[in-house]
Every structure is written in structure tokens, then in C-alpha cells.
Write a protein that holds these residues in place. Structure first.
Motif, mmCIF file in Angstrom:
data_model
loop_
_atom_site.group_PDB
_atom_site.id
_atom_site.type_symbol
_atom_site.label_atom_id
_atom_site.label_comp_id
_atom_site.label_asym_id
_atom_site.label_seq_id
_atom_site.Cartn_x
_atom_site.Cartn_y
_atom_site.Cartn_z
ATOM 1 N N GLU A 50 1.116 -1.206 -0.073
ATOM 2 C CA GLU A 50 0.039 -0.019 -0.109
ATOM 3 C C GLU A 50 1.005 1.349 0.061
ATOM 4 O O GLU A 50 0.414 2.313 -0.739
ATOM 5 C CB GLU A 50 -0.896 -0.057 1.283
ATOM 6 N N ARG A 53 1.894 1.678 -3.451
ATOM 7 C CA ARG A 53 1.043 2.204 -4.318
ATOM 8 C C ARG A 53 1.034 3.489 -4.144
ATOM 9 O O ARG A 53 0.682 4.309 -4.947
ATOM 10 C CB ARG A 53 -0.114 1.320 -3.733
ATOM 11 N N GLN A 57 1.401 6.980 -6.979
ATOM 12 C CA GLN A 57 0.680 7.720 -7.441
ATOM 13 C C GLN A 57 1.035 9.073 -7.546
ATOM 14 O O GLN A 57 0.621 10.101 -8.146
ATOM 15 C CB GLN A 57 -0.717 8.021 -6.012
ATOM 16 N N ASP A 64 -2.841 4.543 -12.564
ATOM 17 C CA ASP A 64 -3.715 3.551 -11.828
ATOM 18 C C ASP A 64 -2.780 2.348 -11.058
ATOM 19 O O ASP A 64 -3.096 1.215 -11.327
ATOM 20 C CB ASP A 64 -4.845 2.799 -12.833
ATOM 21 N N ASP A 66 -2.105 -0.143 -8.318
ATOM 22 C CA ASP A 66 -2.713 -1.052 -7.839
ATOM 23 C C ASP A 66 -2.067 -2.089 -7.067
ATOM 24 O O ASP A 66 -0.936 -2.394 -7.525
ATOM 25 C CB ASP A 66 -3.808 -1.740 -8.510
ATOM 26 N N THR A 67 -2.837 -2.888 -5.907
ATOM 27 C CA THR A 67 -2.122 -4.019 -5.580
ATOM 28 C C THR A 67 -3.094 -5.245 -5.628
ATOM 29 O O THR A 67 -4.291 -5.175 -5.644
ATOM 30 C CB THR A 67 -1.826 -3.714 -3.994
ATOM 31 N N THR A 68 -2.876 -6.671 -5.500
ATOM 32 C CA THR A 68 -3.625 -7.437 -5.531
ATOM 33 C C THR A 68 -3.750 -8.155 -4.238
ATOM 34 O O THR A 68 -4.464 -9.122 -4.391
ATOM 35 C CB THR A 68 -3.013 -8.803 -6.754
ATOM 36 N N ARG A 70 -5.069 -8.943 -0.916
ATOM 37 C CA ARG A 70 -6.425 -8.667 -0.143
ATOM 38 C C ARG A 70 -6.539 -9.509 1.239
ATOM 39 O O ARG A 70 -6.697 -10.690 1.007
ATOM 40 C CB ARG A 70 -7.628 -8.914 -0.951
#
Length: 128
Positions: A50, A53, A57, A64, A66-68, A70
Motif C-alpha cells: 500500500e 502504491r 501515485q 492506476d 494497484d495491489t493484488t 487482499r
């Protein structure tokens, strides 16, 4: 690629691999830059991913990020009763295959053609 390798040498605790992506992709998306973070502590990985990410930005030219990972996904742990499995003449590979199909689904058991949209859809088998 050489420039990225040179810059990444500053991060000695990381194993860095810089490579060309294949010309086509079989899933997972098509990205110009892809970082893979691995380690035994998922909470730390989630925090670092995070952070990466968020920092991405602020960089110009990256769209865009993003992380996978979860952490809110349910997890199921399976402990195989090997004696019972042996009595049923099942090996761990058969059990693992059955579990993979139940949880992850199969790539395609059939196709469904929707005449209203003139589209084909893959039908996957998976437990709810």
C-alpha cells in the motif's frame, strides 16, 4: 532495463528481477511495470504494498497503481487425515486437485451462447 537494474542496486535486501514481458498475456493483466513483493508476514506485505502504491501515485507517468493482496478474503486450511485417505485409496494430489476445483473453479467445463448478445461465455464449476 539497465537503468532500472542500476537504480535498484541500492536496495540490497531485495532480490530484483528486471525482464521483458511476453508479447501476450494469459491472465493477470497487462502492465508495463509490475512489482512482486513476497514474504512470510502478510500484514507487513500489505502495508508495504500500500505504501508503494501510494508513493507511485505521486510519480509522474504512472497511471492506476494497484495491489493484488487482499487480506479480507476468507482463508480455509485443510488438514488431510492421511490414514483415512489411504483407506479410501486417495493420495494428496487427488485431494489437492479436488480442492483446487472446488475453490478456484475449472478454466472451462462448457460454454454458454447468449443469442441476445451474440456472445459466448465460459462456464466454470466452483463451490459457492
Amino acid at each position: 532495463m539497465q537503468q532500472v537494474r542500476q537504480r535498484m542496486r541500492a536496495f540490497r535486501d531485495f532480490r530484483i528481477l528486471v525482464r521483458n514481458l511476453p508479447g501476450f498475456n494469459i491472465g493477470g493483466g497487462n502492465f508495463d511495470i509490475d512489482f512482486v513483493l513476497r514474504g512470510p508476514d502478510l500484514e507487513t506485505l500489505a502495508r508495504l504494498a500500500e505504501e508503494l502504491r501510494t508513493r507511485a501515485q505521486t510519480l509522474g507517468g504512472l497511471a492506476d497503481p494497484d495491489t493484488t493482496l487482499r487480506l479480507d478474503r476468507p482463508e480455509v486450511r485443510v488438514r488431510i487425515d492421511r490414514a483415512r485417505a489411504a483407506d479410501l485409496q486417495l493420495d494428496t494430489e487427488q485431494i489437492a486437485t479436488a480442492l483446487r476445483l472446488m475453490v478456484g473453479g475449472d478454466t472451462e467445463v462448457s460454454r454458454f451462447r447468449d443469442p441476445s448478445t451474440d456472445e459466448d461465455y465460459f462456464v466454470q464449476l466452483r463451490l459457492s
